[in-house]
Design an enzyme around this catalytic site. Structure first.
Site, short mmCIF file in Angstrom:
data_model
loop_
_atom_site.label_atom_id
_atom_site.label_comp_id
_atom_site.label_asym_id
_atom_site.label_seq_id
_atom_site.Cartn_x
_atom_site.Cartn_y
_atom_site.Cartn_z
CG LEU A 202 60.22 19.69 59.26
CD1 LEU A 202 60.55 21.17 59.44
CD2 LEU A 202 60.39 18.94 60.56
CD GLU A 203 59.33 14.12 55.61
OE1 GLU A 203 59.60 13.21 56.41
OE2 GLU A 203 58.50 14.00 54.69
#
Length: 578
Positions: free
Chosen positions: A464-465
């Site tokens: 996600l990052e």
């Protein structure tokens, strides 16, 4: 069987008129015979197993012998041969004729191994040449087809066409076989090359066949401009010349395709090299390029031992074809001489300086780049509203976590003075992970991704990052992604986002003990990718003292006490960071 059979065929025309004879039999009852020797037209080649034709060379000049008038006056044409290994031709009775003329021609029967360029492309004769303009059409007729029609039973024959030794069951809309002919309706460059035609027919109940070839060349259409043009020299070009040396003046011209003669030449004071007849001048002509009939030709005027008087002459390059002509004058200037010693010294110093600069840049390019950034780089803290300099993305609960919390965080914050954001340390309890992750990434100037084999297999937080950073960099360009390879990863181990990012982003490799010192290549390379910071000397010294005390008292001691339990190490580091 020999490779080819060579046979001399003698053709005699028995004539009744008075014609000087070069040979005469001892038998006075036989006529005198004018012997033309062997024909200069060369041998006639026939492929083994195929039909062929021989035409009497005596009738190639109708002004000397006319076949129709010779027949009408009752004269006869005789053929006879001289087989291999024989010295005398077989005698022919002349039936009280007063004189004759004869000529010999050579027939060569070739095997298929000598001429075959494919299973269906064995041809004994040279190909015919056909030119077809691009975007236009033409009909291709098999050579010697009319002779075969005269000999075929009922005039019926079968013709098969090939292109590059390939038989097409069906031609396309641009090419079509209609009867014995091949129609090219629309010519393109792909249709260039050798076409083969195989003809079969019946003669006296026996199957006969022969093969011929046609070389088709595509040329530019006649609608284009056909005027010649001079490519070189240019209108304002000046040739530098030096006395006592050989000077070469080059003229290059473009001749669009025309089926007519063309010329390109130099003149010296209005005279060509041939007219001047001076060994001091000579010329060299060559073909530079040939493209769809358009040819680029070059002629070089060679002047041996150029002297001062040659500067006063007028040199013109001219070219001409059926559509027009062009002329351009060559401008000459004498080349100034430079002292050889000064020139050599200057060149040597220049080369030495370039070598030194190249070596310095090759060895110290990182240091030079960092120095340049410190002088002229822009401090991004003054140009944006970001809260963090670096957001670190890594695989949780792995060896990389200790590397991030102990090494990366300590050096970036304590040694280099960057504000670092680590989600597990800086996020508030009870928040939504997705929203807080996107918020932290958006408030950071750099996203530092620690690449390792566990990065893609430890849940969705790291991915996600990474995706948030790549999307932010692609949309507004306010965030840059940095890849730090802590451990080597096989290519198939990279997730799709990392594979895409790797093509455009820099990869900084951690090399263990070699990279621990702050002066190592790893930290220099990483500083190049991080934002520019300008810190005053007093503030920098104060910050280093405080950071050194904090690092010694809280982290090092705490990690030493709990080194036996890796899980406690992670927890202790996290508590010390808060």
């Amino acid at each position: 069987m020999p490779d080819f059979i060579s046979i001399l065929l003698f053709l005699s025309v028995v004539l009744g008129g008075d014609r000087p004879a070069v040979s005469q039999s001892s038998d006075q009852s036989e006529p005198m015979c004018y012997d033309w020797g062997e024909s200069r037209e060369g041998a006639v080649s026939v492929l083994e197993g195929e039909a062929g034709w021989l035409s009497c060379p005596l009738f190639s000049h109708p002004s000397v012998y006319n076949y129709s008038s010779t027949q009408s006056t009752g004269h006869n044409l005789f053929w006879y041969r001289l087989p291999v290994g024989h010295d005398l031709e077989q005698p022919i009775g002349y039936s009280n004729k007063s004189s004759c003329s004869k000529i010999a021609m050579r027939l060569e029967v070739l095997s298929r191994d000598q001429v075959a360029s494919g299973p269906d492309c064995a041809v004994a004769t040279a190909p015919s040449q056909v030119i077809i303009p691009l975007q236009e059409g033409k009909k291709l007729d098999c050579p010697d087809l009319q002779d075969a029609i005269k000999m075929a039973d009922g005039g019926d024959l079968n013709v098969t066409w090939y292109h590059h030794c390939r038989q097409y069951e069906r031609w396309n809309m641009d090419r079509e076989q209609k009867g014995p002919s091949l129609l090219v309706h629309l010519m393109i460059d792909y249709y260039e090359g050798l076409y083969y035609c195989k003809v079969q027919y019946q003669r006296r109940g026996r199957l006969q066949q022969f093969s011929r070839s046609i070389n088709v060349t595509a040329v530019n259409p006649p609608s284009l401009d056909k005027n010649p043009s001079i490519i070189h020299p240019g209108k304002d070009q000046v040739f530098s010349v030096k006395q006592g040396t050989e000077v070469r003046l080059t003229c290059t011209g473009l001749f669009p395709f025309l089926e007519s003669p063309w010329e390109i030449w130099w003149t010296i004071d209005g005279k060509t090299v041939e007219q001047l007849a001076d060994p001091h001048f000579s010329k060299i002509n060559r073909l530079v390029s040939y493209n769809f009939g358009d040819r680029t030709e070059e002629t070089v005027l060679v002047i041996k031992d150029f002297w001062a008087e040659d500067l006063k002459r007028e040199y013109n390059c001219s070219l001409r074809n059926q559509k027009g002509s062009a002329t351009r004058r060559a401008q000459l200037e004498e080349e100034g001489s430079l002292p050889s010693v000064e020139l050599g010294c200057g060149l040597g110093v220049t080369l030495l300086l370039m070598l030194v600069l190249f070596t310095v840049y090759h060895v110290f390019w990182l240091e030079l780049l960092l120095l340049y950034r410190s002088w002229f780089g822009t401090d991004e803290r003054h140009t944006d509203d970001k809260e963090y300099d670096v957001y670190i993305s890594y695989a949780r609960n792995s060896e990389e976590e200790q590397f991030v919390l102990v090494t990366l965080r300590r050096v970036l914050e304590n040694e280099l003075g960057y504000s670092v954001c680590i989600f597990d340390r800086d996020s508030l309890p009870g928040g939504i992970i997705t929203d807080e992750t996107l918020s932290f990434v958006a408030r950071s100037r750099r996203l530092l991704v620690v690449v390792s084999p566990d990065y893609a297999s430890k849940g969705s937080q790291a991915l996600l990052e990474l995706k948030a950073g790549i999307d932010s960099m692609a949309l507004d360009g306010h965030l840059r992604v940095i890849l730090v390879q802590y451990r080597s990863v096989q290519r198939q181990g990279w997730v799709r986002e990392l594979r895409r990012a790797r093509l455009a982003l820099a990869l900084v490799r951690w090399q263990g003990d070699k990279s621990r010192e702050l002066t190592s290549r790893f930290w220099k390379r990483l500083r190049v990718e991080l934002p520019v910071h300008r810190v005053s000397k007093e503030g920098e010294a104060c910050t280093r003292r405080l950071q050194s005390q904090d690092s010694t008292s809280s982290q090092t001691g705490l990690i030493t006490k709990t080194a036996k339990d890796p899980q406690k190490v992670f927890n202790s580091v996290a508590v010390a960071a808060f």
